[in-house]
Every structure is written in structure tokens, then in C-alpha cells.
Scaffold this active site. Sequence first.
Site, short mmCIF file in Angstrom:
data_model
loop_
_atom_site.label_atom_id
_atom_site.label_comp_id
_atom_site.label_asym_id
_atom_site.label_seq_id
_atom_site.Cartn_x
_atom_site.Cartn_y
_atom_site.Cartn_z
N ALA A 88 0.80 -1.23 0.00
CA ALA A 88 0.00 0.00 0.00
C ALA A 88 0.83 1.27 0.00
O ALA A 88 0.29 2.35 0.21
CB ALA A 88 -0.93 0.01 1.21
N SER A 89 2.11 1.19 -0.25
CA SER A 89 2.95 2.38 -0.17
C SER A 89 2.90 3.24 -1.42
O SER A 89 3.26 4.41 -1.39
CB SER A 89 4.40 1.99 0.13
N ARG A 90 2.45 2.68 -2.53
CA ARG A 90 2.40 3.46 -3.77
C ARG A 90 1.46 2.81 -4.78
O ARG A 90 0.97 1.71 -4.56
CB ARG A 90 3.80 3.58 -4.38
N ASN A 165 -2.99 -6.76 -2.47
CA ASN A 165 -2.52 -5.96 -3.60
C ASN A 165 -1.03 -6.13 -3.90
O ASN A 165 -0.59 -5.88 -5.01
CB ASN A 165 -2.79 -4.47 -3.31
N TYR A 230 4.22 -13.61 -14.26
CA TYR A 230 3.19 -12.70 -13.75
C TYR A 230 1.80 -13.16 -14.17
O TYR A 230 0.86 -13.15 -13.36
CB TYR A 230 3.47 -11.30 -14.27
N ALA A 232 0.85 -16.20 -14.94
CA ALA A 232 0.52 -17.43 -14.21
C ALA A 232 0.10 -17.10 -12.78
O ALA A 232 -0.87 -17.68 -12.26
CB ALA A 232 1.71 -18.38 -14.21
N ALA A 233 0.81 -16.19 -12.15
CA ALA A 233 0.48 -15.82 -10.77
C ALA A 233 -0.91 -15.18 -10.70
O ALA A 233 -1.71 -15.52 -9.81
CB ALA A 233 1.53 -14.86 -10.22
N LYS A 234 -1.20 -14.26 -11.60
CA LYS A 234 -2.50 -13.58 -11.57
C LYS A 234 -3.63 -14.51 -11.96
O LYS A 234 -4.75 -14.39 -11.43
CB LYS A 234 -2.46 -12.35 -12.50
#
Length: 587
Positions: A88-90, A165, A230, A232-234
Site C-alpha cells: 500500500a505504499s504506492r 494488492n 506474472y 501465471a500468478a495472476k
Amino acid sequence: MAATSLAGSNVVAFKPAAHFGTSADTRITHFRPLSPASRGLGPRISLQSRSRSSLASSGVRAQVATVETAIAEAAQKVESPVVVVTGASRGIGKAIALSLGKAGCKVLVNYARSSKEAEEVSKEIKAYGGQALTFGGDVSKEADVESMMKTAVDAWGTVDVLINNAGITRDTLLMRMKKSQWQEVIDLNLTGVFLCTQAAAKIMMKKKKGRIVNIASVVGLVGNAGQANYSAAKAGVIGLTKTVAKEYASRNINVNAVAPGFIASDMTSKLGDDIEKKILETIPLGRYGQPEEVAGLVEFLALDPASSYITGQVFTIDGGMVMSLEKYRSCVNYLQPGGMDALVLLWPTMPRFFAGFISMYFLGYFVFFRNWEPRQRKDASSCLMSLAHGSPAVLMAIRALLHSQTVGSFASPNSALENTVLEFSTAYFLADLLHYMVFFPDEILFILHHIATLYVFVTCRYMIHYGAQGLALLLVLAEVTSACQNVRSIAGNRKADVPAAARLHDLLAAPFYALYSLVRGILGPICLFKMGVFYLNGGAAGLIPAWAWISWMVVIGSAILVSIVWILNRWEEWITERSHKAQKKVG
């Protein structure tokens, strides 16, 4: 070690519309920051009680007021949704944290490395009248996740909402992807979601209420070249979302996924104009999304009463990109026609390049060199046309290399700019080939050279559509000698009758031969060797057929060999000529 810090707490007024997410009442409490005036008066909460009207003693009333205040504060602590936002930093995570903070939630701002940015997010939430904690931890590590959830529970008593996220990218084509690049993305983007969901669900199950929103991506739905890890992960996050939604539906825990498309970020701001244009062509709305737009959808799924009957769903927020699936695949993933069918494609820019070179030739023949001998006019006009090609080609090729997303690769997809470079060069070599065939049919070596070069450019541009990196580099190496060579050739045509031309021709000899030897005799073979190693090691397996890259190696290798033989002969002639001149001076 995971580190935590309390960003500060503010009094929040709320409307007791209902309890958060219970099975009996699906409405969610709405929060709003207190006005400056009300902050000075403390929380204004009214509890209706039958016994209150019968109390006559002011002392008893004071005690009741004290009890009411305590109850109100306890109710506020319980009913203000406690939200954990990872990463959540950006970017999107920051926008989500701020959006939920504005809504009155108590937000745990998770970060991995950007502690300063995370603190700023917490300060902004505080400024909105909310409460926030910052927590530094890696969500791919079980110990950090457990510590993060414990921190939220210790501070606020529970976890009502989880926003998964956190994520990273390690983009490269599958054939060059290292196992560490694969594992790192899977661990954080998928395993991290599993660990956080498992830990948060344990807390939510006890209360039989909660909401989980996973940030996936459209590439998890349609894939994307260079993002096997990416994607595959999503895709795994999407499958996990649906499964968890089914498992926890009976416990009144809603689980959904949001799949953003191209969202404005630091990464998109660094894309070149050509790549950005290609991307925007795939988006019907014709623009990037904003992090706040994603945050709005997440807030709806996390807090709004209207979303209480939604679970197990994937919401794309992509400007309509997935709707244009076929166009998306062809433009963003660079899927191109293959085989002989590609040769029938109309070249969009080559005709005007070709016309420009022919015009340059005739301009030289009929204007600049009109008083020269016919043979000199032909040769000088050819050199002028080559000059018009050489310098722009070098500039275009250098720019293509600098703006490439995969610099140094010999099998990366061509960008629009790299294709323009190849079209530019193809047009020139075609024009020059016609020139030699018409005016110098006896120059068999040059004619074969141009035919071979055209073959490489055409197959790379339209049949394979991969490998422009290596060709653009070779083009720079070849054409960097072109200007000097052609100026010297033009001067050589008149050295017999123009003293200045003779002096220029002699002056350019040694520098030109040295540059030619370096570029075509040393750097050219090195580049060819690197290309050969790349292909032999299977770097282009599945992308470029063996017959194509083998033919490229043979053609380019032959051209380099001819260049080496040519420059050796020139050096021999130059040394012999210098020796004769020295002997004449001595005699």
C-alpha cells in the site's frame, strides 16, 4: 523482522446504520470525518434508553453519560472496519488505502521496502480523520503475515477487510526466464495472497463476517508475452479467489477479484511513444486507467452494502481492453503472421522511402553531377543516394536500440520503430539493387550483397518479426562507415582533374580504412559470434525457425568475410601507393 508503527488515531463519527457484514443485516456502517466543530466537542452519540427518563439525580445522569461514552467508544472500535492493505505504499495500493481511510476505516498500510512512502500514506489517512498503522513485512513469508495480522488485531481487535494488492514483476520471455525470476513472482504474487487470505480468514470466520478483495490483472485472463510468471500468478489469484469464495460463503465472507488493465504509473510513464501508442490502440476508451478508479471499485466491494450479495467474481477495469481481445493479443503480445503469407502484406512506409531514394539518385544524376562524365555521374549519384540512407539509418537504429524494452536481445519482438528502421533500410537496398542491375550489371558481388541483405530484412520484418535487435546493431556497425566511404568515393571520381578532390581522397584514406577495419573487421565478427552463441544455445527456440537464423548467420557471415577481404585489399593498395610516393620523393 517486521516493523510496525502507529501513524496516529483520530476521532471518527459514524452513523449506526447497521453492523458490518453480519448475516442478519448486510448493510455496512458508513463513516465520515467529524467537522472541526464536532471534533472539539468529542463524539456525539445518542443511545435511546427507557430507564434514562426515570433518572432524576444529576449524579446518576453523569454516571450514565460516562457509561454511554464508553459504550460508544467500544462500539466505534468494533464497528469501524479494520482493513489490511498489502503493498500500500504506492500505486494502486496507495490509492486503495487512502480511499478506505477517507471512508473512516482503520487501515494497516503494508509495505516491503518503501517505508518512507508508507508513512506518508498513513499521514494522509490521519489527515482525513482516519486511523492507520504502517507495517513492514514480506507477504510471501508466513511469519511476516502472521505478525501483520497480529498487529492489526492487537491494535483494533479484529480484521474485517483484506485487500491483497502486493505484487512484483520480473518480465522477460519464457526462453530467457530464470527459475529465480519465476519463483520470486509466484511467491509474492500468488503465495502471498494465499498466506494473507488464510491468516485473515481465521479471524473473519470467528465473527462470521468479512470481505476479501484480491488485485489480479487482465493478463491473468488473456496472458501477455514476456510475462509468463506474472500471468501465471495472476491467473492463480483468480482461481484462488473463486475457490475461497465457495469455501467461505457459508461463513458470510465475500471474496472477489479486481483485474486492472493498463493503469497510469511510474512504469507506464517510462514507456516509449511507439509502445504507448500500440497499447492505447488496444483500449477502446483510448487512455490509461487511474489508480483512484481502481480504488473506487475496491471500496465498493469492500464496504458498500450493495456489494454484499457479490462473491467469487472477477471485475475487469481495463477501459474495454479485454472486450477487444483479438486486437489486444495481436498488438500487445506482438503475435504476427508467419510463413509466406506475410510477404503479401503492404509495407506502410517503404514506398515513400523508396521514392525518396530514387529521387535522390536522379537529383544527383541530372542536377549535382550533370557536368561529369557518364560513368562518374552514375557512381556519384549512387554514392549520394547511399549518403541519404546511411546517416538517417544509423540515427534510427541507435534510437531503436536505446528505446527497446529488451536491449541486447537478438530475439525480442520488434517495436514499431525497429520495423520502420528495417523498412527504411529495405527500401534503400531495393533502390540500390535496381541501380546496380541497370547501370552496373557486371558488379555481381554488389548485386549478390544487396539481394542477400534484402532477404535478411524481409524475413526478419515480415516472416519472423523477431530479431531486430541484432540486425539494428549490425546496421549501425555497417552504416557508420557509409558516409566516409561515399564521400571518399565521390572525391575519387574527380581526383584526376580536381586537386581538392585528390587531396580529400588521400586525406580520408587512412581514417576510413581504420574505421572500416574496426567496425566491419572486429566489431562485426564479435556481434556475429554473440548471435551465433545465442541461437545455438536455444535462445530463439520456439520463436525463430532454425532455417531462418542459420540463413541469417550464413548471409551476414559471408558479408562480413567479403568486407574483411575488401579492406585488406584496400590496405594493401594504400600501403603500396604510399611506398611508391615515398620512393619517388627519395629519387
